[in-house]
Design a protein around this motif. Structure first.
Motif, mmCIF file in Angstrom:
data_model
loop_
_atom_site.group_PDB
_atom_site.id
_atom_site.type_symbol
_atom_site.label_atom_id
_atom_site.label_comp_id
_atom_site.label_asym_id
_atom_site.label_seq_id
_atom_site.Cartn_x
_atom_site.Cartn_y
_atom_site.Cartn_z
ATOM 1 N N PRO A 50 4.621 -6.893 0.216
ATOM 2 C CA PRO A 50 5.531 -7.258 -0.795
ATOM 3 C C PRO A 50 4.601 -7.520 -2.282
ATOM 4 C CG PRO A 50 5.813 -8.747 0.971
ATOM 5 C CD PRO A 50 4.871 -7.746 1.362
ATOM 6 N N LEU A 51 3.520 -7.877 -2.042
ATOM 7 C CA LEU A 51 2.475 -8.095 -3.280
ATOM 8 C C LEU A 51 2.222 -6.667 -3.862
ATOM 9 C CD1 LEU A 51 0.424 -11.271 -1.718
ATOM 10 C CD2 LEU A 51 2.251 -11.319 -3.179
ATOM 11 N N LEU A 52 1.933 -5.633 -2.852
ATOM 12 C CA LEU A 52 1.682 -4.365 -3.464
ATOM 13 C C LEU A 52 2.902 -3.783 -4.149
ATOM 14 C CD1 LEU A 52 -0.236 -3.103 -0.262
ATOM 15 C CD2 LEU A 52 -1.287 -3.685 -2.393
ATOM 16 N N VAL A 53 3.986 -3.997 -3.648
ATOM 17 C CA VAL A 53 5.152 -3.616 -4.342
ATOM 18 C C VAL A 53 5.314 -4.194 -5.663
ATOM 19 C CG1 VAL A 53 7.782 -3.409 -4.084
ATOM 20 C CG2 VAL A 53 6.280 -2.776 -2.155
ATOM 21 N N GLN A 54 5.370 -5.500 -5.676
ATOM 22 C CA GLN A 54 5.167 -6.269 -6.742
ATOM 23 C C GLN A 54 4.436 -5.978 -8.135
ATOM 24 O OE1 GLN A 54 5.149 -10.372 -5.970
ATOM 25 N NE2 GLN A 54 7.225 -10.404 -4.621
ATOM 26 N N LYS A 55 3.281 -5.717 -7.581
ATOM 27 C CA LYS A 55 2.216 -5.223 -8.569
ATOM 28 C C LYS A 55 2.620 -3.880 -9.057
ATOM 29 C CE LYS A 55 -2.571 -4.896 -9.328
ATOM 30 N NZ LYS A 55 -3.914 -5.038 -8.848
ATOM 31 N N ALA A 56 3.015 -2.977 -8.380
ATOM 32 C CA ALA A 56 3.341 -1.577 -8.778
ATOM 33 C C ALA A 56 4.539 -1.683 -9.528
ATOM 34 C CB ALA A 56 3.597 -0.742 -7.695
ATOM 35 N N GLU A 57 5.367 -2.419 -9.207
ATOM 36 C CA GLU A 57 6.588 -2.424 -10.145
ATOM 37 C C GLU A 57 6.345 -3.183 -11.549
ATOM 38 O OE1 GLU A 57 9.418 -4.774 -7.456
ATOM 39 O OE2 GLU A 57 9.877 -2.599 -6.693
ATOM 40 N N ARG A 58 5.447 -4.274 -11.671
ATOM 41 C CA ARG A 58 4.899 -4.643 -13.012
ATOM 42 C C ARG A 58 4.342 -3.508 -13.639
ATOM 43 N NH1 ARG A 58 3.027 -8.997 -9.722
ATOM 44 N NH2 ARG A 58 0.959 -8.405 -9.835
ATOM 45 N N LYS A 59 3.612 -2.653 -12.908
ATOM 46 C CA LYS A 59 2.959 -1.682 -13.903
ATOM 47 C C LYS A 59 3.862 -0.342 -14.077
ATOM 48 C CE LYS A 59 -1.461 -3.091 -12.373
ATOM 49 N NZ LYS A 59 -2.902 -2.584 -12.951
ATOM 50 N N GLY A 60 5.038 -0.519 -13.721
ATOM 51 C CA GLY A 60 6.063 0.511 -14.182
ATOM 52 C C GLY A 60 6.358 1.591 -12.747
ATOM 53 N N ARG A 61 5.520 1.038 -11.808
ATOM 54 C CA ARG A 61 5.791 2.268 -10.457
ATOM 55 C C ARG A 61 6.947 1.496 -9.846
ATOM 56 N NH1 ARG A 61 3.290 6.779 -11.706
ATOM 57 N NH2 ARG A 61 1.344 6.273 -12.843
ATOM 58 N N THR A 62 7.097 2.370 -8.494
ATOM 59 C CA THR A 62 8.242 1.970 -7.702
ATOM 60 C C THR A 62 7.817 1.802 -6.471
ATOM 61 O OG1 THR A 62 8.682 4.156 -6.858
ATOM 62 C CG2 THR A 62 10.074 3.496 -9.009
ATOM 63 N N LYS A 63 8.672 1.179 -5.308
ATOM 64 C CA LYS A 63 8.466 0.848 -4.210
ATOM 65 C C LYS A 63 8.091 2.168 -3.325
ATOM 66 C CE LYS A 63 10.290 -1.239 0.060
ATOM 67 N NZ LYS A 63 10.885 -0.806 0.670
ATOM 68 N N GLU A 74 4.631 6.001 -0.666
ATOM 69 C CA GLU A 74 3.856 7.497 -0.539
ATOM 70 C C GLU A 74 2.387 7.406 -0.440
ATOM 71 O OE1 GLU A 74 5.055 9.899 -3.927
ATOM 72 O OE2 GLU A 74 7.122 9.629 -3.606
ATOM 73 N N ILE A 75 1.933 6.322 -1.192
ATOM 74 C CA ILE A 75 0.575 6.302 -1.246
ATOM 75 C C ILE A 75 0.008 5.614 0.039
ATOM 76 C CG2 ILE A 75 -1.481 4.948 -2.108
ATOM 77 C CD1 ILE A 75 -0.136 5.446 -4.967
ATOM 78 N N ILE A 76 0.696 4.550 0.595
ATOM 79 C CA ILE A 76 0.322 4.062 1.949
ATOM 80 C C ILE A 76 0.538 5.241 2.912
ATOM 81 C CG2 ILE A 76 1.026 2.484 3.795
ATOM 82 C CD1 ILE A 76 1.684 0.402 1.628
ATOM 83 N N CYS A 77 1.481 5.964 2.854
ATOM 84 C CA CYS A 77 1.620 7.177 3.932
ATOM 85 C C CYS A 77 0.433 8.057 3.619
ATOM 86 C CB CYS A 77 2.910 7.786 3.818
ATOM 87 S SG CYS A 77 4.341 6.721 4.138
ATOM 88 N N TRP A 78 0.068 8.404 2.610
ATOM 89 C CA TRP A 78 -1.025 9.287 2.400
ATOM 90 C C TRP A 78 -2.529 8.760 2.982
ATOM 91 C CZ3 TRP A 78 -5.124 9.097 -1.042
ATOM 92 C CH2 TRP A 78 -5.951 10.159 -1.468
ATOM 93 N N LEU A 79 -2.567 7.499 2.527
ATOM 94 C CA LEU A 79 -4.039 6.638 3.053
ATOM 95 C C LEU A 79 -4.003 6.610 4.542
ATOM 96 C CD1 LEU A 79 -4.393 4.055 0.292
ATOM 97 C CD2 LEU A 79 -5.764 6.277 0.424
#
Length: 63
Positions: free
Chosen positions: A13-26, A31-36
């Motif tokens: 959830p912290l990763l998602v929150q940080k991404a959303e603060r930067k204008g990105r989505t869950k 997608e990035i977690i799946c790729w990595l």
């Protein structure tokens, strides 16, 4: 506490929150977690449900 000892269900959830603060989505985070790691979306959910630590979650990437 070291990151690898933390529960993935606490980090995610912290990763998602940080991404959303930067204008990105869950979905973009997923997608990035799946790729990595090689997990699919269902695999991420299973690991969240199992409440594994980050080290256990990331081991799949090494296989």
């Amino acid at each position: 506490m070291k990151v690898y000892a933390m529960k993935f269900s606490k980090i995610y959830p912290l990763l998602v929150q940080k991404a959303e603060r930067k204008g990105r989505t869950k979905q973009e985070v997923d997608e990035i977690i799946c790729w990595l790691t090689g997990y699919d979306r269902a695999g991420i959910e299973r690991q969240l449900d199992r409440d594994v630590d980050y080290q256990t979650f990331s081991k799949k990437r090494l296989r």
